[in-house]
Design a protein around this motif. Sequence first.
Motif, PDB file in Angstrom:
ATOM      1  N   ILE A   1     -10.627   4.600  -2.202  1.00 39.13           N
ATOM      2  CA  ILE A   1     -10.833   3.514  -3.170  1.00 39.13           C
ATOM      3  C   ILE A   1     -10.520   2.157  -2.548  1.00 39.13           C
ATOM      4  N   LEU A   2      -9.403   2.089  -1.812  1.00 39.88           N
ATOM      5  CA  LEU A   2      -9.027   0.824  -1.183  1.00 39.88           C
ATOM      6  C   LEU A   2     -10.065   0.384  -0.158  1.00 39.88           C
ATOM      7  N   GLY A   3     -10.616   1.350   0.568  1.00 35.35           N
ATOM      8  CA  GLY A   3     -11.637   1.014   1.551  1.00 35.35           C
ATOM      9  C   GLY A   3     -12.854   0.381   0.910  1.00 35.35           C
ATOM     10  N   HIS A   4     -13.317   0.967  -0.191  1.00 30.36           N
ATOM     11  CA  HIS A   4     -14.478   0.421  -0.889  1.00 30.36           C
ATOM     12  C   HIS A   4     -14.138  -0.903  -1.578  1.00 30.36           C
ATOM     13  N   ALA A   5     -12.951  -0.963  -2.183  1.00 29.36           N
ATOM     14  CA  ALA A   5     -12.554  -2.201  -2.865  1.00 29.36           C
ATOM     15  C   ALA A   5     -12.413  -3.349  -1.874  1.00 29.36           C
ATOM     16  N   ALA A   6     -11.808  -3.060  -0.722  1.00 30.58           N
ATOM     17  CA  ALA A   6     -11.624  -4.101   0.289  1.00 30.58           C
ATOM     18  C   ALA A   6     -12.963  -4.600   0.816  1.00 30.58           C
ATOM     19  N   SER A   7     -13.900  -3.678   1.027  1.00 28.81           N
ATOM     20  CA  SER A   7     -15.214  -4.092   1.533  1.00 28.81           C
ATOM     21  C   SER A   7     -15.935  -4.982   0.524  1.00 28.81           C
ATOM     22  N   ILE A   8     -15.768  -4.674  -0.767  1.00 31.82           N
ATOM     23  CA  ILE A   8     -16.398  -5.498  -1.808  1.00 31.82           C
ATOM     24  C   ILE A   8     -15.757  -6.882  -1.866  1.00 31.82           C
TER      25      ILE A   8
ATOM     26  N   ILE B   1      -3.304  10.306  -1.844  1.00 32.38           N
ATOM     27  CA  ILE B   1      -3.419   9.454  -0.655  1.00 32.38           C
ATOM     28  C   ILE B   1      -4.871   9.332  -0.210  1.00 32.38           C
ATOM     29  N   ILE B   2      -5.569  10.471  -0.152  1.00 30.39           N
ATOM     30  CA  ILE B   2      -6.980  10.445   0.258  1.00 30.39           C
ATOM     31  C   ILE B   2      -7.813   9.628  -0.728  1.00 30.39           C
ATOM     32  N   ALA B   3      -7.560   9.843  -2.025  1.00 33.27           N
ATOM     33  CA  ALA B   3      -8.331   9.134  -3.050  1.00 33.27           C
ATOM     34  C   ALA B   3      -8.078   7.629  -2.993  1.00 33.27           C
ATOM     35  N   ILE B   4      -6.814   7.236  -2.853  1.00 35.91           N
ATOM     36  CA  ILE B   4      -6.481   5.810  -2.845  1.00 35.91           C
ATOM     37  C   ILE B   4      -7.014   5.134  -1.585  1.00 35.91           C
TER      38      ILE B   4
ATOM     39  N   GLN C   1      -9.121 -13.468   1.902  1.00 39.23           N
ATOM     40  CA  GLN C   1      -9.417 -12.067   1.597  1.00 39.23           C
ATOM     41  C   GLN C   1      -8.141 -11.235   1.520  1.00 39.23           C
ATOM     42  N   PHE C   2      -7.281 -11.387   2.512  1.00 39.21           N
ATOM     43  CA  PHE C   2      -6.048 -10.606   2.521  1.00 39.21           C
ATOM     44  C   PHE C   2      -5.094 -11.054   1.414  1.00 39.21           C
ATOM     45  N   LEU C   3      -5.124 -12.334   1.075  1.00 42.85           N
ATOM     46  CA  LEU C   3      -4.286 -12.818  -0.014  1.00 42.85           C
ATOM     47  C   LEU C   3      -4.707 -12.179  -1.335  1.00 42.85           C
ATOM     48  N   VAL C   4      -6.007 -12.169  -1.602  1.00 41.41           N
ATOM     49  CA  VAL C   4      -6.516 -11.542  -2.827  1.00 41.41           C
ATOM     50  C   VAL C   4      -6.215 -10.048  -2.822  1.00 41.41           C
ATOM     51  N   PHE C   5      -6.397  -9.415  -1.677  1.00 40.85           N
ATOM     52  CA  PHE C   5      -6.119  -7.983  -1.552  1.00 40.85           C
ATOM     53  C   PHE C   5      -4.652  -7.692  -1.866  1.00 40.85           C
ATOM     54  N   ASP C   6      -3.739  -8.493  -1.317  1.00 42.33           N
ATOM     55  CA  ASP C   6      -2.309  -8.300  -1.565  1.00 42.33           C
ATOM     56  C   ASP C   6      -1.967  -8.488  -3.041  1.00 42.33           C
ATOM     57  N   VAL C   7      -2.570  -9.495  -3.656  1.00 40.73           N
ATOM     58  CA  VAL C   7      -2.296  -9.767  -5.073  1.00 40.73           C
ATOM     59  C   VAL C   7      -2.756  -8.600  -5.942  1.00 40.73           C
ATOM     60  N   VAL C   8      -3.943  -8.079  -5.663  1.00 40.52           N
ATOM     61  CA  VAL C   8      -4.483  -6.966  -6.456  1.00 40.52           C
ATOM     62  C   VAL C   8      -3.596  -5.730  -6.322  1.00 40.52           C
ATOM     63  N   ILE C   9      -3.221  -5.385  -5.096  1.00 41.66           N
ATOM     64  CA  ILE C   9      -2.378  -4.203  -4.879  1.00 41.66           C
ATOM     65  C   ILE C   9      -1.016  -4.385  -5.539  1.00 41.66           C
ATOM     66  N   THR C  10      -0.467  -5.592  -5.448  1.00 40.19           N
ATOM     67  CA  THR C  10       0.833  -5.856  -6.065  1.00 40.19           C
ATOM     68  C   THR C  10       0.767  -5.708  -7.581  1.00 40.19           C
ATOM     69  N   LEU C  11      -0.298  -6.196  -8.197  1.00 40.60           N
ATOM     70  CA  LEU C  11      -0.455  -6.066  -9.647  1.00 40.60           C
ATOM     71  C   LEU C  11      -0.533  -4.596 -10.060  1.00 40.60           C
ATOM     72  N   ILE C  12      -1.219  -3.795  -9.264  1.00 37.86           N
ATOM     73  CA  ILE C  12      -1.297  -2.358  -9.560  1.00 37.86           C
ATOM     74  C   ILE C  12       0.082  -1.715  -9.420  1.00 37.86           C
ATOM     75  N   ASP C  13       0.814  -2.098  -8.379  1.00 38.95           N
ATOM     76  CA  ASP C  13       2.170  -1.570  -8.184  1.00 38.95           C
ATOM     77  C   ASP C  13       3.070  -1.924  -9.368  1.00 38.95           C
TER      78      ASP C  13
ATOM     79  N   ILE D   1       0.835  -1.209   0.000  1.00 35.11           N
ATOM     80  CA  ILE D   1       0.000   0.000   0.000  1.00 35.11           C
ATOM     81  C   ILE D   1       0.868   1.257   0.000  1.00 35.11           C
ATOM     82  N   VAL D   2       1.944   1.248   0.786  1.00 35.09           N
ATOM     83  CA  VAL D   2       2.854   2.402   0.799  1.00 35.09           C
ATOM     84  C   VAL D   2       3.428   2.634  -0.593  1.00 35.09           C
TER      85      VAL D   2
END
Length: 276
Positions: A218-225, A212-215, A251-263, A180-181
């Motif tokens: 977005i991450l909050g809504h994406a994570a909840s979904i 930072i505010i926007a991400i 859930q956290f595994l999928v979240f990590d994979v998605v963020i890593t792909l964006i990075d 995320i950082v």
Amino acid sequence: MTSFNTLFNRMFQEKSKSVYLIFLIQAFASLCFTIIGFVSENGTPEFVNGKDTSSVNVIVAFLAVFAVMMLITSFIADFVYWIISSIKNEKINRSQTWRLIPVTDTKFLLSNFGTAFLTYIWLGILEAVTIIVTLLPMLSDQDVRKAIGQASIHLSARDWQEMLASLGLIILIGYAWYAIVSLLNLASRSIIDFLPGGSSKVLTFIIRVVVIIAIIWILGHAASIIFSVLGEFSPFAVNNYDIDYATTLLQFLVFDVVITLIDIFLLNKFVEAKQN
């Protein structure tokens, strides 16, 4: 192409320098606090076990107090390295020297995030070993051995399952922090690099705050979904107790994979390396 193991080892060695420096500072500070404590205290150190009180060897007591100080200062040291390792990660992401290494962006980021987390664990291991070693002389005291002998710990299969699941969750959350950082830094840097006058400190600050505010939003809504969807589906759970752990880890595994792909996408397409 450079192998993943070679890159991983080089990054680990580079980041370990900060670990050793922080550990030495922590040990020195703990030693100073221990000496100050002994100088300010009057009388012979004592070990209290219920109503029984017995004198303890000065050296043994000194080492025990040092262990306690190491434990207390470990919270500060770990937090400091947590911040330093995050900054180090972003410097490596932007470093021309590191980016010139012939390796894919996927391996580069995984190595960067992985070494940051493992060096963090390595700092914890150094602290734990130091504390345990300095507490060992306490076993020479009969009352201490008696108290340890009376203690009983029984772990069931469910307890072990909780411990393993918690360990896995800690690893995924630790990885998520670094991912995320990097996402925040890479996203803001991608925008700044393409704007005229992007070197302006005021403009850079404003863009970073907005991004930072926007991400975060977005991450909050994406994570909840993601969590709500995966919460309805856990194919490897066998009972209600397992569903909580299995689903959370998934859930956290999928979240990590998605963020890593964006990075990886941002690092490969938009972020240019800079000279050290």
